[in-house]
Design a protein around this motif. Structure first.
Motif, PDB file in Angstrom:
ATOM      1  N   TYR A  79       0.836  -1.201   0.000  1.00 44.81           N
ATOM      2  CA  TYR A  79       0.000   0.000   0.000  1.00 44.81           C
ATOM      3  C   TYR A  79       0.871   1.252   0.000  1.00 44.81           C
ATOM      4  O   TYR A  79       1.714   1.433   0.880  1.00 44.81           O
ATOM      5  CB  TYR A  79      -0.900  -0.007   1.236  1.00 44.81           C
TER       6      TYR A  79
ATOM      7  N   SER B 219       0.662   5.132   0.468  1.00 44.72           N
ATOM      8  CA  SER B 219      -0.269   6.116   1.013  1.00 44.72           C
ATOM      9  C   SER B 219      -0.220   7.428   0.246  1.00 44.72           C
ATOM     10  O   SER B 219       0.592   7.617  -0.663  1.00 44.72           O
ATOM     11  CB  SER B 219       0.039   6.371   2.491  1.00 44.72           C
TER      12      SER B 219
ATOM     13  N   TYR C  13      -7.838  -0.003   7.064  1.00 47.34           N
ATOM     14  CA  TYR C  13      -6.705  -0.884   6.801  1.00 47.34           C
ATOM     15  C   TYR C  13      -7.026  -2.330   7.171  1.00 47.34           C
ATOM     16  O   TYR C  13      -6.582  -3.272   6.496  1.00 47.34           O
ATOM     17  CB  TYR C  13      -5.475  -0.407   7.573  1.00 47.34           C
TER      18      TYR C  13
ATOM     19  N   ARG D   7       2.411  -1.625   4.711  1.00 45.42           N
ATOM     20  CA  ARG D   7       2.355  -0.168   4.644  1.00 45.42           C
ATOM     21  C   ARG D   7       3.699   0.400   5.081  1.00 45.42           C
ATOM     22  O   ARG D   7       4.469  -0.275   5.757  1.00 45.42           O
ATOM     23  CB  ARG D   7       1.267   0.380   5.572  1.00 45.42           C
TER      24      ARG D   7
END
Length: 338
Positions: A23, A25, A44, A55
């Motif tokens: 992921y 951001s 999440y 992440r």
């Protein structure tokens, strides 16, 4: 923690189990504080149900290596730094092929990676993104926002909360304003926003071969829906999905249409399991005092218990909520409006 090819320390977090979903951001992030905000954590967790969600905090943000407040950045923030950080996390987690998702400016980063490293990406998800930064907002608006971030970071964080999260309740909004200021210095925030406004990945889009889902909210106030459509139009195997809402942050507003669309595209059931952890009445009292900045000794004095008992309450809160720090407890309490 890992180190990017450029030598910058990058913090990352791994949640859930199953095939990897990496992921990327948006503009700013903070691994610990994002996990402490109930709305963002729930988002999440929805992505991590059936996937190993990976992440990370970008260079200069959150728990990654930071630039001291007031310091002048040695160079403009760039896509190269974004890709270096992503490379470092992929190497550290030892994933070779994975699903990749990017949100907001992270969509351009994810798209660039997918175009340049096609053998690594199984499926690509892009939310709230754009391919050409100059078109996101009028030049005078961009100059105003950048100037405000650079000179009045506190005021800018408040203004951007209105743009990014108009559907947030008062408590969540207050927590997000604080979150932005703690995620990065004004200098870093401004440099990253400048990159978002100048990026151009239009020529790379035709090179993306992975099946792609582009999702955008109809009334996104930060990135108009036409930006998402243009992003999808440039990718041969892209499917565009418009969903209700006006908040740019994926975890604010009605999130189920977003997580349902993503999960189905990834081959998962539309709904996910799990419920948010809760605290006892006493634990909420302790959390409130932590949010006010009380030490364990002061908590004990206020509640009429021993310091060791106060310490035990704090530890139980951390374990129950899967938190690592008092800062997370404080952020969670502010966000819940308790």
């Amino acid at each position: 923690m890992t180190t990017s090819p450029a030598g910058t320390r990058i913090a990352y977090a791994v949640t859930g189990s199953g095939p990897p979903l990496v992921y990327v951001s948006g503009w700013l992030g903070h691994l610990e504080l994002s996990w402490a905000l109930p709305a963002e954590r729930s988002y999440y967790e929805a992505l991590a149900d059936g996937r190993t969600l990976i992440r990370y905090d970008k260079p200069g943000c959150g728990l990654s290596e930071r630039t001291p407040p007031g310091a002048t950045l040695s160079r403009p923030y760039s896509m190269s730094q974004e890709l270096d950080a992503l490379q470092a996390v992929i190497t550290a987690t030892r994933v070779e092929r994975f699903d990749l998702m990017g949100a907001s400016v992270g969509a351009a980063v994810a798209a660039t990676w997918a175009a340049r490293q096609p053998g690594t990406v199984s499926r690509l998800v892009l939310y709230g993104g754009w391919a050409y930064g100059p078109d996101v907002a009028a030049p005078e608006i961009q100059r105003h926002v950048l100037g405000l971030v650079k000179r009045h970071w506190g005021l800018a964080a408040d203004l951007l909360a209105d743009i990014f999260a108009p559907d947030a309740d008062a408590a969540t909004r207050a927590a997000f304003v604080r979150y932005q200021r703690e995620a990065a210095t004004a200098e870093t925030a401004c440099a990253m926003l400048e990159m978002a406004y100048r990026l151009d990945v239009r020529d790379l889009l035709p090179q993306i071969g992975a099946p792609t889902l582009v999702v955008h909210r109809y009334r996104d106030r930060a990135a108009p829906i036409d930006q998402g459509r243009r992003l999808a139009d440039g990718i041969a195997q892209a499917r565009f999905a418009a969903i209700p809402g006006r908040s740019h942050l994926p975890h604010i507003g009605e999130t189920q249409p977003l997580t349902r669309a993503i999960r189905r595209f990834l081959g998962l059931p539309g709904r996910h399991r799990g419920a948010a952890p809760t605290l006892t009445a006493r634990q909420r009292e302790v959390a409130a005092l932590i949010a006010e900045g009380f030490t364990n000794r002061q908590i004990g004095e206020r509640l009429g218990i021993a310091e060791r008992s106060a310490e035990a309450h704090v530890e139980r809160i951390r374990l129950r909520m899967d938190f690592r720090s008092r800062a997370q407890i404080a952020a969670w309490y502010v966000a819940t409006g308790s």
